[in-house]
Scaffold this motif. Sequence first.
Motif, mmCIF file in Angstrom:
data_model
loop_
_atom_site.group_PDB
_atom_site.id
_atom_site.type_symbol
_atom_site.label_atom_id
_atom_site.label_comp_id
_atom_site.label_asym_id
_atom_site.label_seq_id
_atom_site.Cartn_x
_atom_site.Cartn_y
_atom_site.Cartn_z
ATOM 1 N N ALA A 53 -2.351 28.950 8.278
ATOM 2 C CA ALA A 53 -2.093 29.446 9.631
ATOM 3 C C ALA A 53 -2.750 30.793 9.889
ATOM 4 C CB ALA A 53 -0.588 29.548 9.873
ATOM 5 N N ALA A 54 -3.025 31.560 8.820
ATOM 6 C CA ALA A 54 -3.673 32.861 8.990
ATOM 7 C C ALA A 54 -5.119 32.718 9.442
ATOM 8 C CB ALA A 54 -3.611 33.649 7.676
ATOM 9 N N GLU A 55 -5.713 31.549 9.215
ATOM 10 C CA GLU A 55 -7.073 31.235 9.646
ATOM 11 C C GLU A 55 -8.122 32.193 9.085
ATOM 12 O OE1 GLU A 55 -6.902 30.990 13.921
ATOM 13 O OE2 GLU A 55 -6.052 28.971 13.869
ATOM 14 N N VAL A 56 -7.891 32.684 7.856
ATOM 15 C CA VAL A 56 -8.861 33.578 7.213
ATOM 16 C C VAL A 56 -9.200 33.102 5.802
ATOM 17 C CG1 VAL A 56 -8.227 35.639 8.538
ATOM 18 C CG2 VAL A 56 -6.986 35.104 6.425
ATOM 19 N N VAL A 57 -8.633 31.974 5.381
ATOM 20 C CA VAL A 57 -8.801 31.490 4.007
ATOM 21 C C VAL A 57 -9.690 30.250 4.018
ATOM 22 C CG1 VAL A 57 -7.615 30.554 1.982
ATOM 23 C CG2 VAL A 57 -6.574 32.418 3.289
ATOM 24 N N ASP A 58 -10.705 30.242 3.155
ATOM 25 C CA ASP A 58 -11.642 29.124 3.092
ATOM 26 C C ASP A 58 -11.211 28.058 2.097
ATOM 27 O OD1 ASP A 58 -14.004 30.147 4.816
ATOM 28 O OD2 ASP A 58 -13.552 31.825 3.501
ATOM 29 N N GLU A 59 -10.584 28.453 1.008
ATOM 30 C CA GLU A 59 -10.135 27.495 -0.002
ATOM 31 C C GLU A 59 -8.856 28.008 -0.642
ATOM 32 O OE1 GLU A 59 -11.786 24.894 -3.795
ATOM 33 O OE2 GLU A 59 -12.538 26.932 -3.537
ATOM 34 N N ILE A 60 -7.979 27.074 -1.004
ATOM 35 C CA ILE A 60 -6.724 27.409 -1.672
ATOM 36 C C ILE A 60 -6.683 26.657 -2.996
ATOM 37 C CG2 ILE A 60 -4.206 27.339 -1.536
ATOM 38 C CD1 ILE A 60 -4.555 27.187 1.564
ATOM 39 N N ILE A 61 -6.400 27.376 -4.060
ATOM 40 C CA ILE A 61 -6.245 26.767 -5.382
ATOM 41 C C ILE A 61 -4.820 27.005 -5.839
ATOM 42 C CG2 ILE A 61 -7.016 26.728 -7.790
ATOM 43 C CD1 ILE A 61 -9.741 27.649 -6.827
ATOM 44 N N VAL A 62 -4.110 25.923 -6.094
ATOM 45 C CA VAL A 62 -2.702 25.984 -6.489
ATOM 46 C C VAL A 62 -2.597 25.667 -7.978
ATOM 47 C CG1 VAL A 62 -0.439 24.932 -6.158
ATOM 48 C CG2 VAL A 62 -1.917 25.339 -4.186
ATOM 49 N N MET A 63 -1.852 26.488 -8.714
ATOM 50 C CA MET A 63 -1.671 26.285 -10.143
ATOM 51 C C MET A 63 -0.232 25.862 -10.409
ATOM 52 S SD MET A 63 -3.833 28.860 -9.223
ATOM 53 C CE MET A 63 -3.167 30.486 -9.547
ATOM 54 N N VAL A 64 -0.056 24.640 -10.923
ATOM 55 C CA VAL A 64 1.277 24.074 -11.134
ATOM 56 C C VAL A 64 1.393 23.532 -12.557
ATOM 57 C CG1 VAL A 64 1.429 23.429 -8.690
ATOM 58 C CG2 VAL A 64 0.628 21.754 -10.362
ATOM 59 N N PRO A 65 2.624 23.219 -13.022
ATOM 60 C CA PRO A 65 2.773 22.588 -14.338
ATOM 61 C C PRO A 65 2.066 21.234 -14.375
ATOM 62 C CG PRO A 65 4.880 23.455 -13.555
ATOM 63 C CD PRO A 65 3.930 23.539 -12.403
ATOM 64 N N ALA A 66 1.611 20.866 -15.562
ATOM 65 C CA ALA A 66 0.870 19.607 -15.707
ATOM 66 C C ALA A 66 1.676 18.409 -15.228
ATOM 67 C CB ALA A 66 0.451 19.425 -17.168
ATOM 68 N N GLY A 88 -0.312 27.983 -16.338
ATOM 69 C CA GLY A 88 0.049 28.350 -17.701
ATOM 70 C C GLY A 88 1.504 28.747 -17.827
ATOM 71 N N ALA A 89 1.873 29.162 -19.044
ATOM 72 C CA ALA A 89 3.257 29.516 -19.320
ATOM 73 C C ALA A 89 3.675 30.789 -18.586
ATOM 74 C CB ALA A 89 3.455 29.686 -20.827
ATOM 75 N N GLU A 90 2.765 31.727 -18.424
ATOM 76 C CA GLU A 90 3.046 32.988 -17.745
ATOM 77 C C GLU A 90 2.199 33.083 -16.480
ATOM 78 O OE1 GLU A 90 5.418 34.859 -18.752
ATOM 79 O OE2 GLU A 90 5.769 33.819 -20.652
ATOM 80 N N ARG A 91 2.619 33.980 -15.591
ATOM 81 C CA ARG A 91 1.909 34.129 -14.319
ATOM 82 C C ARG A 91 0.440 34.460 -14.531
ATOM 83 N NH1 ARG A 91 0.263 37.616 -10.415
ATOM 84 N NH2 ARG A 91 0.795 37.133 -8.234
ATOM 85 N N THR A 92 0.151 35.396 -15.439
ATOM 86 C CA THR A 92 -1.242 35.767 -15.677
ATOM 87 C C THR A 92 -2.043 34.589 -16.216
ATOM 88 O OG1 THR A 92 -0.522 36.708 -17.799
ATOM 89 C CG2 THR A 92 -0.883 38.253 -15.982
ATOM 90 N N ASP A 93 -1.405 33.720 -17.004
ATOM 91 C CA ASP A 93 -2.099 32.523 -17.495
ATOM 92 C C ASP A 93 -2.475 31.611 -16.329
ATOM 93 O OD1 ASP A 93 -1.714 33.350 -20.161
ATOM 94 O OD2 ASP A 93 0.265 32.403 -20.228
ATOM 95 N N SER A 94 -1.558 31.483 -15.372
ATOM 96 C CA SER A 94 -1.837 30.638 -14.209
ATOM 97 C C SER A 94 -2.971 31.202 -13.368
ATOM 98 C CB SER A 94 -0.573 30.470 -13.359
ATOM 99 O OG SER A 94 0.376 29.657 -14.014
#
Length: 238
Positions: A53-66, A88-94
């Motif tokens: 909705a912000a209309e400023v993002v070209d691509e979104i990558i979502v990181m979820v559990p396998a 990943g297991a931690e936020r930085t891993d994701s």
Amino acid sequence: MRESDGAGRTAGPVTALVPAAGRGERLGANEPKAFVAVGGTPMLGLAVKGLMAAEVVDEIIVMVPATLVDRAAALLPPDAPVRIVVGGAERTDSVRAGLSAAAAATGFFLVHDAARALTPPDLIARVVAELRAGHPAVIPALPVVDTVKSVDPAGVVTGTPDRSALRAVQTPQGFAAEVLHRAYSHPEAATDDAGLVERLGVAVRTIPGDPLAFKITTPLDLRLADAVLDGRPVVSSC
């Protein structure tokens, strides 16, 4: 060096990374927090809709559990420019997993917590505007309203920081692509992405945040988010 659009602003696509693999233990849920519903819609779905909705993002990558890749795909808008990768297991891993999936991305990155599901699109757009104005790192922040104490391991107060110099930070946090890649080239962890960028000596600009960008972490936060979406009074009459 990033190109300029001729008006002193830097150009380039915006890629949003959405870490959504957190377990949500403090929320008391039996599933990852990003999949808990707020007002009938999982937080991840709300967060992605806000980015769109912000209309400023070209691509979104979502990181979820396998184990939840298919479920994530089912709840996201079919026309959304979204890729799903295993976190990943931690936020930085994701976030590292998201960066790896976007290794060729140029321009800018936003890192946005799915748990800040009610973040207004206007705030997202303002972060991107500051990036395009030439700032390499931009984060939304609110003044700290509570008195803050530092304590020792035994819980004894050791000091009272001046809260006028303190800020509570929110997401999305925005970065020039090369800055975030460089920050994550080191193995250190941090509670937010700006913490890693600060260690590079890069200036991090703050902009006014928004109360609606609060992080849904506890059952009380979830009740507040439900009330906001339903239009119910937030303060109890008891």
